[in-house]
Scaffold this active site. Structure first.
Site, PDB file in Angstrom:
ATOM      1  N   GLY A  63     -26.090   3.262  30.976  1.00  8.24           N
ATOM      2  CA  GLY A  63     -25.933   2.279  29.922  1.00  8.24           C
ATOM      3  C   GLY A  63     -24.600   2.345  29.205  1.00  8.24           C
ATOM      4  N   PRO A  64     -24.171   3.549  28.777  1.00  7.87           N
ATOM      5  CG  PRO A  64     -24.216   5.576  27.638  1.00  7.87           C
ATOM      6  CD  PRO A  64     -24.911   4.822  28.731  1.00  7.87           C
ATOM      7  CB  VAL A 115     -22.763   0.063  34.373  1.00 10.34           C
ATOM      8  CG1 VAL A 115     -23.112  -1.305  34.947  1.00 10.34           C
ATOM      9  CG2 VAL A 115     -21.991   0.871  35.398  1.00 10.34           C
ATOM     10  N   GLY A 116     -23.612  -0.628  31.393  1.00 11.50           N
ATOM     11  CA  GLY A 116     -24.282  -1.536  30.482  1.00 11.50           C
ATOM     12  C   GLY A 116     -23.360  -2.083  29.411  1.00 11.50           C
ATOM     13  CD  GLU A 162     -41.798   0.913  22.178  1.00  8.89           C
ATOM     14  OE1 GLU A 162     -42.357   0.048  22.860  1.00  8.89           O
ATOM     15  OE2 GLU A 162     -40.564   0.940  21.989  1.00  8.89           O
ATOM     16  CE  LYS A 219     -27.640  -0.294  32.865  1.00 11.53           C
ATOM     17  NZ  LYS A 219     -28.317   0.872  33.493  1.00 11.53           N
ATOM     18  N   GLY A 258     -25.652   2.159  37.369  1.00 14.17           N
ATOM     19  CA  GLY A 258     -24.846   3.012  36.503  1.00 14.17           C
ATOM     20  C   GLY A 258     -25.561   3.284  35.202  1.00 14.17           C
TER      21      GLY A 258
END
Length: 480
Positions: free
Chosen positions: A212-213, A215-216, A387, A179, A210
């Site tokens: 993250g929420p 497909v990830g 960061e 992904k 896709g």
């Protein structure tokens, strides 16, 4: 939005790559791809679903026994053909990275394209070596591929981060579902064009674009994924680790960084400052290993700030397709706004503006932020601890080496760093004291065969070289 309705000028990719074929997604949701230098929509890819993940994982699971049993020399030959097919697309890859990420074209050719080709070449050679076996007492200890790998990659190095996962996984005998980031997915499609041309066996590598929420998370939580390899933010890495922990699955996490660049009193200051600034601003500061904290001995501090103020002018933000441009945009409006907030907060916290800042004129379109140098940054302040992921350098003075090491290690991260000294033995001694996964001494060059990864909240595991291949192996003891 319907893919069929996309204007012909867009770079439209309509399919997933599953089981060795380009296949239709489960529904017609799409993800627009933006050019961050202009704000224009330049492409579309499918918005994958959990059902798409199920298909891809099933294909990878079906392909695993055959690929795991393939001789190392044959796996290496497949990777060699992939390298050739990818190298033939080098110019197109560089242009695509510039289009969807905003990396200046010259840098996109050298780093965004050249580096992953170098890494892939190293994996061809390493893949040809059989996994090491050893005898321990009456046990034969063997190394075997872990199984199906879910690879979730970030937007800032859209080919390198993919190759750094996919190539060693394949070399180890694993199969993969990838992904890519939804912000920079077009480059991954060029990789899969090369995979198709190279003729890798069906199902060995699969692509599901896709968010993250959706497909990830489906990939990280999937019961048939044996290892999840993720690069990205520490917050997202924590979420993925939780999802994998619920089913006791392995994870490899390459996460955030806040790396310190220690310039000792006897260093070649002009070189250390020049290289340090270039490192901090690489890819518009959107690099996890960027040396975003420059620590300078008090005796050289004022001189270093003068050098920085003069050098920043060479990094004028502009059109990334212009050969003269050294600093492109940030990847999105949200990222640019986030970086500006960091600068504003640092100034409010008492940091001193040396160069850049909110009043510098910028291109009228796109997500640009001026390269900014801030001095007198307190080691405990937000700018020194968080960061930023933008073109912002924090400069911090120190009185002696012990204080420099203490400041450098005063971070929840530990990914990279640097030490500069006229005495290499002194620099090596300081490097050994830094709690970080990589340290460059006097500008030491990047080594694609060396282990890459971090301490503390910079992640778990290592990538690149033989160490990266071992991340995708299990260890078995056979008693005789």
């Amino acid at each position: 939005m319907d893919l069929a309705a996309a204007p012909p000028a867009l770079l439209v990719r309509r399919h997933l790559h599953v089981g060795g074929e380009w296949v239709d997604p489960a529904d017609d949701d799409v993800i627009p791809v933006e050019n961050p230098a202009t704000g224009d929509i330049v492409g579309q890819v499918p918005g994958g679903t959990p059902a798409d993940v199920d298909r891809a994982v099933a294909a990878a699971r079906a392909a695993f026994p055959g690929w795991a049993a393939t001789a190392p020399a044959e796996r290496a030959a497949h990777l060699d053909r992939l390298h050739a097919a990818l190298a033939a697309r080098a110019d197109e890859i560089a242009r695509t990275v510039t289009l969807e990420l905003g990396t200046p074209l010259k840098l996109a050719a050298r780093v965004q394209t050249g580096l992953p080709l170098t890494v892939l070449r190293s994996m061809v050679d390493l893949a040809a070596r059989p996994a090491a076996e050893e005898t321990v007492g009456n046990s034969l200890v063997v190394r075997e591929p872990v199984g199906v790998v879910g690879a979730i990659t970030p937007w800032n190095y859209p080919l390198h981060q993919v190759v750094a996962k996919v190539a060693p996984a394949l070399a180890a005998g694993c199969t993969v579902v990838l992904k890519p980031s939804e912000l920079t997915p077009l480059t991954a499609y060029l990789l899969f064009d090369a995979i198709t041309e190279a003729g890798l066996p069906a199902g060995v590598v699969n692509l599901v674009p896709g968010t993250g929420p959706v497909v990830g998370e489906a990939l990280a939580a999937h019961p048939d994924v044996d290892l999840v390899s993720f690069t990205g933010s520490t917050a997202t890495g924590r979420r993925i680790a939780h999802l994998a922990a619920d089913r006791i699955a392995r994870v490899a996490l390459e996460l955030g960084g806040k790396s310190a660049n220690l310039i000792l009193a006897d260093a070649d200051l002009a070189t250390a400052v020049k290289v340090g600034l270039g490192n901090a601003l690489l890819n518009s500061g959107q690099t996890c290993t960027a040396w975003t904290r420059m620590l300078v001995h008090r005796d050289r501090y004022a001189e270093a700030l003068d050098l920085l103020a003069a050098a920043v002018g060479a990094y004028r933000p502009g059109d990334p397709f212009d050969p003269a441009t050294r600093l492109g945009p940030l990847v999105s409006a949200a990222q640019a706004a986030r970086v500006r907030r960091h600068v504003e907060r640092a100034l409010a916290d008492g940091a001193r503006l040396v160069a850049g800042g909110p009043d510098i004129p910028l291109p009228p379109r796109g997500h640009f932020v001026a390269p900014t140098v801030l001095a007198d940054v307190h080691p405990d302040s937000a700018l020194a601890q968080e960061e930023v992921f933008g073109p912002v350098l924090a400069v911090i003075p120190f009185a002696d080496t012990d204080e420099a090491v203490a400041i450098a290690n005063n971070s929840r991260y530990g990914l990279a760093g640097a030490v500069w000294s006229a005495d290499e033995e002194v620099a090596l001694a300081v490097a050994r004291r830094l709690r970080t996964g990589q340290v460059d001494v006097n500008g030491g060059g990047f080594n694609p065969l060396a282990p890459f990864g971090g301490y503390k909240q910079s992640g778990l595991g290592r990538e690149l070289g033989a160490y990266g291949i071992d991340e995708f192996r299990e260890i078995k003891a056979i008693q005789r």
